[in-house]
Design a protein around this motif. Structure first.
Motif, mmCIF file in Angstrom:
data_model
loop_
_atom_site.group_PDB
_atom_site.id
_atom_site.type_symbol
_atom_site.label_atom_id
_atom_site.label_comp_id
_atom_site.label_asym_id
_atom_site.label_seq_id
_atom_site.Cartn_x
_atom_site.Cartn_y
_atom_site.Cartn_z
ATOM 1 N N ILE A 67 4.391 -24.245 -12.374
ATOM 2 C CA ILE A 67 3.400 -24.418 -11.307
ATOM 3 C C ILE A 67 4.179 -24.170 -10.021
ATOM 4 N N ASP A 68 3.930 -23.043 -9.368
ATOM 5 C CA ASP A 68 4.868 -22.627 -8.317
ATOM 6 C C ASP A 68 4.570 -23.208 -6.940
ATOM 7 N N GLY A 69 3.420 -23.880 -6.787
ATOM 8 C CA GLY A 69 3.124 -24.527 -5.506
ATOM 9 C C GLY A 69 2.340 -23.635 -4.547
ATOM 10 N N THR A 70 2.161 -22.380 -4.887
ATOM 11 C CA THR A 70 1.411 -21.495 -3.990
ATOM 12 C C THR A 70 -0.093 -21.640 -4.197
ATOM 13 N N GLY A 71 -0.468 -22.312 -5.288
ATOM 14 C CA GLY A 71 -1.882 -22.414 -5.619
ATOM 15 C C GLY A 71 -2.290 -21.426 -6.710
ATOM 16 N N ARG A 72 -1.406 -20.472 -7.004
ATOM 17 C CA ARG A 72 -1.659 -19.554 -8.122
ATOM 18 C C ARG A 72 -1.725 -20.331 -9.427
ATOM 19 N N SER A 73 -2.400 -19.754 -10.444
ATOM 20 C CA SER A 73 -2.434 -20.430 -11.740
ATOM 21 C C SER A 73 -1.035 -20.526 -12.309
ATOM 22 N N ALA A 74 -0.884 -21.479 -13.222
ATOM 23 C CA ALA A 74 0.422 -21.708 -13.825
ATOM 24 C C ALA A 74 0.853 -20.495 -14.648
ATOM 25 N N ILE A 75 2.164 -20.282 -14.715
ATOM 26 C CA ILE A 75 2.726 -19.209 -15.548
ATOM 27 C C ILE A 75 3.340 -19.859 -16.779
ATOM 28 N N THR A 76 2.842 -19.484 -17.956
ATOM 29 C CA THR A 76 3.447 -20.028 -19.176
ATOM 30 C C THR A 76 4.629 -19.138 -19.566
ATOM 31 N N ASP A 77 5.527 -19.694 -20.358
ATOM 32 C CA ASP A 77 6.739 -18.990 -20.783
ATOM 33 C C ASP A 77 7.423 -18.303 -19.583
ATOM 34 N N ALA A 78 7.677 -19.110 -18.581
ATOM 35 C CA ALA A 78 8.230 -18.590 -17.323
ATOM 36 C C ALA A 78 9.747 -18.499 -17.378
ATOM 37 N N VAL A 79 10.278 -17.642 -16.524
ATOM 38 C CA VAL A 79 11.726 -17.581 -16.318
ATOM 39 C C VAL A 79 12.006 -17.717 -14.823
ATOM 40 N N ILE A 80 12.965 -18.578 -14.534
ATOM 41 C CA ILE A 80 13.416 -18.728 -13.142
ATOM 42 C C ILE A 80 14.912 -18.470 -13.127
ATOM 43 N N ILE A 81 15.360 -17.615 -12.239
ATOM 44 C CA ILE A 81 16.795 -17.381 -12.099
ATOM 45 C C ILE A 81 17.243 -17.903 -10.745
ATOM 46 N N ILE A 82 18.262 -18.761 -10.815
ATOM 47 C CA ILE A 82 18.773 -19.368 -9.585
ATOM 48 C C ILE A 82 20.227 -18.952 -9.391
ATOM 49 N N SER A 83 20.558 -18.465 -8.218
ATOM 50 C CA SER A 83 21.974 -18.380 -7.852
ATOM 51 C C SER A 83 22.099 -18.415 -6.342
ATOM 52 N N ASP A 84 23.283 -18.781 -5.875
ATOM 53 C CA ASP A 84 23.538 -18.948 -4.440
ATOM 54 C C ASP A 84 22.510 -19.869 -3.788
ATOM 55 N N GLY A 85 22.028 -20.851 -4.545
ATOM 56 C CA GLY A 85 21.117 -21.834 -3.972
ATOM 57 C C GLY A 85 19.698 -21.348 -3.768
ATOM 58 N N LYS A 86 19.409 -20.133 -4.228
ATOM 59 C CA LYS A 86 18.068 -19.571 -4.005
ATOM 60 C C LYS A 86 17.430 -19.179 -5.340
ATOM 61 N N PHE A 87 16.103 -19.089 -5.329
ATOM 62 C CA PHE A 87 15.412 -18.495 -6.473
ATOM 63 C C PHE A 87 15.596 -16.978 -6.373
ATOM 64 N N GLN A 88 16.280 -16.403 -7.366
ATOM 65 C CA GLN A 88 16.516 -14.952 -7.325
ATOM 66 C C GLN A 88 15.376 -14.184 -7.987
ATOM 67 N N GLU A 89 14.860 -14.777 -9.060
ATOM 68 C CA GLU A 89 13.725 -14.167 -9.765
ATOM 69 C C GLU A 89 12.829 -15.277 -10.268
ATOM 70 N N VAL A 90 11.524 -15.023 -10.240
ATOM 71 C CA VAL A 90 10.560 -15.989 -10.757
ATOM 72 C C VAL A 90 9.445 -15.195 -11.405
ATOM 73 N N GLY A 91 9.139 -15.489 -12.659
ATOM 74 C CA GLY A 91 8.032 -14.754 -13.271
ATOM 75 C C GLY A 91 7.873 -15.049 -14.749
ATOM 76 N N LYS A 92 7.066 -14.222 -15.368
ATOM 77 C CA LYS A 92 6.885 -14.330 -16.817
ATOM 78 C C LYS A 92 8.127 -13.768 -17.497
ATOM 79 N N ARG A 93 8.472 -14.298 -18.670
ATOM 80 C CA ARG A 93 9.706 -13.885 -19.328
ATOM 81 C C ARG A 93 9.768 -12.353 -19.498
#
Ligand SMILES: [Zn+2]
Length: 478
Positions: free
Chosen positions: A39-65
């Motif tokens: 649930i990304d907080g933007t109000g968009r519907s939830a993404i199932t089977d999501a992948v989030i990549i974090i580096s340098d303290g930031k979200f580098q990628e966010v999306g469906k696997r």
């Protein structure tokens, strides 16, 4: 690099240290969180089977696997069966030196202080968290409230003892400038300011790039002055009362404690709701009801809330909490339990009216903030209690979650970096067990918390100590 080479020539040891420490600091292994529902907080519907990549303290990628390319050598966290939420932002915080662990344990990564004092102390907390010497949520700071002189007859208002009292536009602007010079992120205005003085203070704050948060007996005036947010359900209550005499009497009765805040709500005038909402939405004035404090004992979740709160407050690892919280919590619930059926009915009438306002305000596109307002209620936890109450009032869980993330970041002018799980934003994230879309109470099952991409310790330590104790008595604060 030129500098590094030059340094190596003259000081081999030092240059090696600089060269080593810079890349090591900046290039920790990326973190991949996969398989959860986002649930990304933007109000968009939830993404199932999501992948989030974090580096340098930031979200580098966010999306469906299937849409995200995995980096090499990442640390992988499996979040199957779990839900990923933006790091929560408390919509109405008054930080105290003992609150850090509680906030982290409840997934609150930012604590925007609606007001606090001494202003130097809250600024020091902000910097201490930033530098890593204080374990707690990020702090955004407003300082002492700016208010007008107390009304005649209402007696000395105890809450005004730390306020900066101003009477003229010039004084108001000066007070705002002084706070800004001390480094506050926002400004809090109080309900006794004359309208033109409030407007002058708000204009000055905006000129200096600071958002304005306010108490108000008349939201129309607050909207006209350009407030970013109005605090407390009673702001709506007073604004809705059309007869000025009736309004003044109720104000006086509450100030002199002949009636408490919850009781006063029965005098709301719902006929005014649409007009209030129209103006707030038009002028983008957000609203923090802070209604968990007063109304949670009437919620359908009340028995469970009471059980959770008392269990938490009696946890031996939290024996460092001030004793008044347990006392207040017990007395709030018992006050409602002991109420006569007539009294309870009256309180319920007020609660139902506020629920109606919440529902209509959100439906019209109004932005709500969920907040702890930790005078009488457990900080951090109370944000979740408000989420439960918002869903009870008719918001969707997606809408409710925005009230403790992006909405608050927007009001503070910080939504470019904070408030949602989006590529490029600061990696504040919470992993919870279960699915808040089906059961909003699942937001409380906090399993992991990230601030700026770093995993936080969310456990309680009986010896938790803030290195910069607050130099004055704990309460009250508005
Ligand atoms: Zn407050």
């Amino acid at each position: 690099m030129k500098l590094a080479r030059a340094l190596r020539r003259v000081m081999p040891g030092f240059a090696a240290l600089v060269l080593m420490s810079t890349p090591l600091w900046g290039q920790t292994r990326p973190i991949v969180i996969q398989g959860g529902t986002l649930i990304d907080g933007t109000g968009r519907s939830a993404i199932t089977d999501a992948v989030i990549i974090i580096s340098d303290g930031k979200f580098q990628e966010v999306g469906k696997r299937s849409d995200v390319k995995m980096p090499q050598g990442a640390e992988v966290i499996d979040a199957k069966g779990k839900t990923l939420l933006p790091g929560l932002i408390d919509g109405h915080c008054h930080y105290r030196d003992w609150m850090g662990e509680l906030y982290l344990a409840y997934g609150v990564t930012t604590c925007p202080n609606i007001s606090n004092n001494p202003v130097e102390w809250i600024i020091a907390q902000r910097e201490g968290v930033r530098s890593g010497s204080i374990r707690g949520p990020r702090v955004w700071a407003a300082g002492n409230v700016i208010d007008g002189p107390p009304p005649g007859g209402a007696g000395g208002l105890r809450r005004q003892r730390t306020s900066i009292i101003v009477e003229s536009e010039e004084e108001a602007k000066k007070a705002v400038r002084a706070l800004a010079e001390k480094g506050v992120d926002g400004v809090k205005l109080f309900e006794r300011l004359k309208p033109q003085v409030a407007k002058a203070a708000a204009d000055e704050a905006h000129r200096l790039g600071r958002p304005v948060f306010g108490h108000s007996l008349d939201i129309f005036t607050a909207a006209e002055a350009g407030y970013q947010s109005v605090e407390h359900s009673w702001s709506v209550l007073y604004t809705s009362i059309q007869d000025p005499k009736k309004k003044a009497e109720l104000d006086d009765a509450r100030m002199t404690r002949k009636i408490d805040t919850a009781e006063a709500h029965v005098y709301m005038e719902p006929a005014m709701f649409d007009r209030i909402i129209r103006v707030m939405v038009e002028k983008n004035v957000h609203w923090s009801p802070t209604w968990a404090t007063w109304f949670r004992p009437l919620s359908i979740h009340a028995p469970e809330m009471k059980r959770r709160e008392l269990t938490l407050l009696k946890d031996p690892r939290l024996r460092y909490l001030p004793s008044y919280i347990l006392k207040d919590t017990e007395s709030f619930f018992s006050k409602y339990e002991k109420a006569t059926p007539e009294k309870r009915n009256e309180l319920m009438t007020g609660y139902k009216m506020i629920q109606e306002f919440v529902r209509k305000f959100a439906a019209a596109g109004g932005k709500i903030h969920s907040g702890s307002d930790p005078n009488h209620v457990v900080p951090g936890y109370a944000v979740h209690a408000e989420l439960e109450m918002l869903v009870e009032a008719g918001l969707t869980p997606l809408q409710a979650l925005q009230t403790a993330s992006i909405n608050v970041a927007q009001a503070w002018g910080k939504s470019k970096e904070y408030g949602s799980v989006e590529k490029g934003k600061v990696a504040d994230l919470v992993i919870v067990r279960g699915n808040p879309l089906q059961n909003i109470s699942d937001t409380q099952n906090v399993e992991m918390v990230f601030i700026e991409g770093k995993v936080m310790d969310t456990s309680y330590h009986p010896d938790y100590k803030n290195p910069i104790p607050r130099p004055i008595e704990d309460r009250p604060e508005q």
